[in-house]
Design a protein around this motif. Structure first.
Motif, PDB file in Angstrom:
ATOM      1  N   GLN A 236     -68.677   5.888  45.388  1.00  0.00           N
ATOM      2  CA  GLN A 236     -67.992   7.153  45.153  1.00  0.00           C
ATOM      3  C   GLN A 236     -66.483   6.911  45.218  1.00  0.00           C
ATOM      4  OE1 GLN A 236     -69.991   9.872  44.281  1.00  0.00           O
ATOM      5  NE2 GLN A 236     -71.543   8.260  44.421  1.00  0.00           N
ATOM      6  N   LYS A 237     -65.835   6.969  44.062  1.00  0.00           N
ATOM      7  CA  LYS A 237     -64.391   6.708  43.980  1.00  0.00           C
ATOM      8  C   LYS A 237     -63.614   7.689  44.851  1.00  0.00           C
ATOM      9  CE  LYS A 237     -64.328   4.575  39.480  1.00  0.00           C
ATOM     10  NZ  LYS A 237     -63.849   4.577  38.113  1.00  0.00           N
ATOM     11  N   GLY A 238     -62.536   7.159  45.441  1.00  0.00           N
ATOM     12  CA  GLY A 238     -61.659   7.995  46.254  1.00  0.00           C
ATOM     13  C   GLY A 238     -62.068   8.076  47.712  1.00  0.00           C
ATOM     14  N   TYR A 239     -63.154   7.435  48.091  1.00  0.00           N
ATOM     15  CA  TYR A 239     -63.609   7.455  49.487  1.00  0.00           C
ATOM     16  C   TYR A 239     -63.407   6.078  50.111  1.00  0.00           C
ATOM     17  CZ  TYR A 239     -65.572  12.050  48.709  1.00  0.00           C
ATOM     18  OH  TYR A 239     -65.715  13.384  48.437  1.00  0.00           O
ATOM     19  N   GLU A 240     -63.394   6.046  51.417  1.00  0.00           N
ATOM     20  CA  GLU A 240     -63.174   4.804  52.159  1.00  0.00           C
ATOM     21  C   GLU A 240     -64.355   3.848  52.003  1.00  0.00           C
ATOM     22  OE1 GLU A 240     -60.419   3.860  54.015  1.00  0.00           O
ATOM     23  OE2 GLU A 240     -59.528   5.636  53.076  1.00  0.00           O
ATOM     24  N   PRO A 241     -64.074   2.536  51.955  1.00  0.00           N
ATOM     25  CA  PRO A 241     -65.166   1.562  51.932  1.00  0.00           C
ATOM     26  C   PRO A 241     -65.746   1.374  53.330  1.00  0.00           C
ATOM     27  CG  PRO A 241     -63.071   0.419  51.915  1.00  0.00           C
ATOM     28  CD  PRO A 241     -62.764   1.899  51.835  1.00  0.00           C
ATOM     29  N   LEU A 242     -66.957   0.861  53.385  1.00  0.00           N
ATOM     30  CA  LEU A 242     -67.541   0.454  54.661  1.00  0.00           C
ATOM     31  C   LEU A 242     -66.988  -0.927  54.965  1.00  0.00           C
ATOM     32  CD1 LEU A 242     -71.261   1.482  54.050  1.00  0.00           C
ATOM     33  CD2 LEU A 242     -69.530   2.738  55.341  1.00  0.00           C
ATOM     34  N   ASP A 243     -66.320  -1.083  56.079  1.00  0.00           N
ATOM     35  CA  ASP A 243     -65.678  -2.354  56.414  1.00  0.00           C
ATOM     36  C   ASP A 243     -66.465  -3.105  57.468  1.00  0.00           C
ATOM     37  OD1 ASP A 243     -63.470  -2.124  54.697  1.00  0.00           O
ATOM     38  OD2 ASP A 243     -62.401  -0.877  56.155  1.00  0.00           O
ATOM     39  N   MET A 244     -66.511  -4.426  57.301  1.00  0.00           N
ATOM     40  CA  MET A 244     -67.120  -5.272  58.314  1.00  0.00           C
ATOM     41  C   MET A 244     -65.998  -5.909  59.128  1.00  0.00           C
ATOM     42  SD  MET A 244     -69.850  -8.396  58.167  1.00  0.00           S
ATOM     43  CE  MET A 244     -71.091  -7.337  57.483  1.00  0.00           C
ATOM     44  N   LYS A 245     -66.060  -5.728  60.428  1.00  0.00           N
ATOM     45  CA  LYS A 245     -65.117  -6.344  61.350  1.00  0.00           C
ATOM     46  C   LYS A 245     -65.924  -6.995  62.456  1.00  0.00           C
ATOM     47  CE  LYS A 245     -61.492  -3.059  60.380  1.00  0.00           C
ATOM     48  NZ  LYS A 245     -60.826  -1.851  60.777  1.00  0.00           N
ATOM     49  N   ASP A 246     -65.617  -8.242  62.730  1.00  0.00           N
ATOM     50  CA  ASP A 246     -66.325  -8.988  63.775  1.00  0.00           C
ATOM     51  C   ASP A 246     -67.840  -8.922  63.563  1.00  0.00           C
ATOM     52  OD1 ASP A 246     -63.878  -9.616  65.034  1.00  0.00           O
ATOM     53  OD2 ASP A 246     -63.908  -7.719  66.123  1.00  0.00           O
ATOM     54  N   ASN A 247     -68.273  -9.082  62.306  1.00  0.00           N
ATOM     55  CA  ASN A 247     -69.700  -9.071  61.933  1.00  0.00           C
ATOM     56  C   ASN A 247     -70.381  -7.736  62.215  1.00  0.00           C
ATOM     57  OD1 ASN A 247     -69.843 -11.702  60.866  1.00  0.00           O
ATOM     58  ND2 ASN A 247     -69.998 -12.551  62.918  1.00  0.00           N
ATOM     59  N   GLU A 248     -69.619  -6.656  62.263  1.00  0.00           N
ATOM     60  CA  GLU A 248     -70.185  -5.322  62.477  1.00  0.00           C
ATOM     61  C   GLU A 248     -69.697  -4.350  61.409  1.00  0.00           C
ATOM     62  OE1 GLU A 248     -70.537  -5.243  67.342  1.00  0.00           O
ATOM     63  OE2 GLU A 248     -68.931  -4.116  66.391  1.00  0.00           O
ATOM     64  N   ILE A 249     -70.618  -3.541  60.923  1.00  0.00           N
ATOM     65  CA  ILE A 249     -70.257  -2.405  60.078  1.00  0.00           C
ATOM     66  C   ILE A 249     -70.601  -1.165  60.890  1.00  0.00           C
ATOM     67  CG2 ILE A 249     -70.770  -1.099  57.986  1.00  0.00           C
ATOM     68  CD1 ILE A 249     -71.472  -3.724  56.625  1.00  0.00           C
ATOM     69  N   ILE A 250     -69.595  -0.367  61.187  1.00  0.00           N
ATOM     70  CA  ILE A 250     -69.823   0.862  61.933  1.00  0.00           C
ATOM     71  C   ILE A 250     -69.851   2.022  60.957  1.00  0.00           C
ATOM     72  CG2 ILE A 250     -68.911   2.462  63.669  1.00  0.00           C
ATOM     73  CD1 ILE A 250     -67.846  -0.007  65.156  1.00  0.00           C
ATOM     74  N   ILE A 251     -70.940   2.768  60.981  1.00  0.00           N
ATOM     75  CA  ILE A 251     -71.106   3.916  60.104  1.00  0.00           C
ATOM     76  C   ILE A 251     -71.027   5.172  60.960  1.00  0.00           C
ATOM     77  CG2 ILE A 251     -72.645   5.098  58.498  1.00  0.00           C
ATOM     78  CD1 ILE A 251     -73.737   2.307  57.749  1.00  0.00           C
ATOM     79  N   ASP A 252     -69.922   5.900  60.803  1.00  0.00           N
ATOM     80  CA  ASP A 252     -69.734   7.152  61.535  1.00  0.00           C
ATOM     81  C   ASP A 252     -70.398   8.275  60.750  1.00  0.00           C
ATOM     82  OD1 ASP A 252     -68.123   6.247  63.761  1.00  0.00           O
ATOM     83  OD2 ASP A 252     -66.539   5.888  62.291  1.00  0.00           O
ATOM     84  N   ILE A 253     -71.394   8.878  61.340  1.00  0.00           N
ATOM     85  CA  ILE A 253     -72.159   9.928  60.669  1.00  0.00           C
ATOM     86  C   ILE A 253     -71.561  11.290  61.027  1.00  0.00           C
ATOM     87  CG2 ILE A 253     -74.432  10.994  60.437  1.00  0.00           C
ATOM     88  CD1 ILE A 253     -75.604   8.247  61.309  1.00  0.00           C
ATOM     89  N   PRO A 254     -71.136  12.050  60.015  1.00  0.00           N
ATOM     90  CA  PRO A 254     -70.636  13.402  60.305  1.00  0.00           C
ATOM     91  C   PRO A 254     -71.793  14.342  60.634  1.00  0.00           C
ATOM     92  CG  PRO A 254     -70.526  12.955  57.947  1.00  0.00           C
ATOM     93  CD  PRO A 254     -71.027  11.699  58.606  1.00  0.00           C
TER      94      PRO A 254
END
Length: 138
Positions: A49-67
Motif C-alpha cells: 500500500q503506497k504511502g504507508y510505512e514499511p515493516l522494518d527488521m531490526k536486530d532480526n526482529e520485525i515488530i508489528i504494532d496492531i491498532p
C-alpha cells in the motif's frame, strides 16, 4: 537374522535423527506482534500500500504494532515479507503507554492465512486471530 535386526535398528535410529534435526529451530528472525490490551479477534496486514510505512527488521526482529481496529497497512510487499522464511513468533499485550504487560500464549494466535486476489500485489494480505479460534479469519 541378527544382522537384519541390527540394520533395522540402525535404520530406525537414522530416521529418528533426521526427524530431530529437521525440527530444530534454527531461525534467527522473530516476528513480534504488539497487541492492544483487551484486543480480541482478527488482525489483517494489508501489503503493498503506497504511502504507508514499511515493516522494518531490526536486530532480526520485525515488530508489528496492531491498532485497535486490527488493520495494519504497510508498503512492504507480501513477497518481501515472506522472504524471511521460517521465523519465530511472539505476541504481547501492550497497555495504553505502549509497555508490554503480558505475553500472549501461542495457542491464542496459531492460524494465520495469506491471501491474494488475481495475483494483484495490492490485494495481498495476511490475517491472523488473537482470540484462540481454531479456524481462520476471513
Amino acid at each position: 537374522m541378527k544382522w537384519k535386526k541390527r540394520w533395522a535398528a540402525i535404520g530406525l535410529i537414522g530416521v529418528l535423527l533426521i526427524v530431530l534435526i529437521a525440527n530444530i529451530d534454527t531461525s534467527k528472525e522473530t516476528v513480534i506482534y504488539h497487541v492492544p490490551e483487551g484486543f480480541k479477534g482478527c488482525m489483517t496486514i494489508y501489503f503493498s500500500q503506497k504511502g504507508y510505512e514499511p515493516l522494518d527488521m531490526k536486530d532480526n526482529e520485525i515488530i508489528i504494532d496492531i491498532p485497535k481496529d486490527g488493520k495494519v497497512i504497510t508498503s512492504t510487499s507480501q513477497e518481501d515479507f515472506n522472504k524471511i522464511g521460517w521465523h519465530k513468533t511472539e505476541a504481547y499485550y501492550l497497555n495504553n503507554s505502549g509497555e508490554r504487560i503480558m505475553e500472549i500464549p501461542k495457542s491464542m494466535y496459531q492460524n494465520g492465512l495469506d491471501s491474494i486476489t488475481n495475483s494483484d500485489p495490492k490485494s495481498a494480505r495476511f490475517t491472523i486471530s488473537f482470540d484462540g479460534r481454531s479456524d481462520y479469519c476471513y
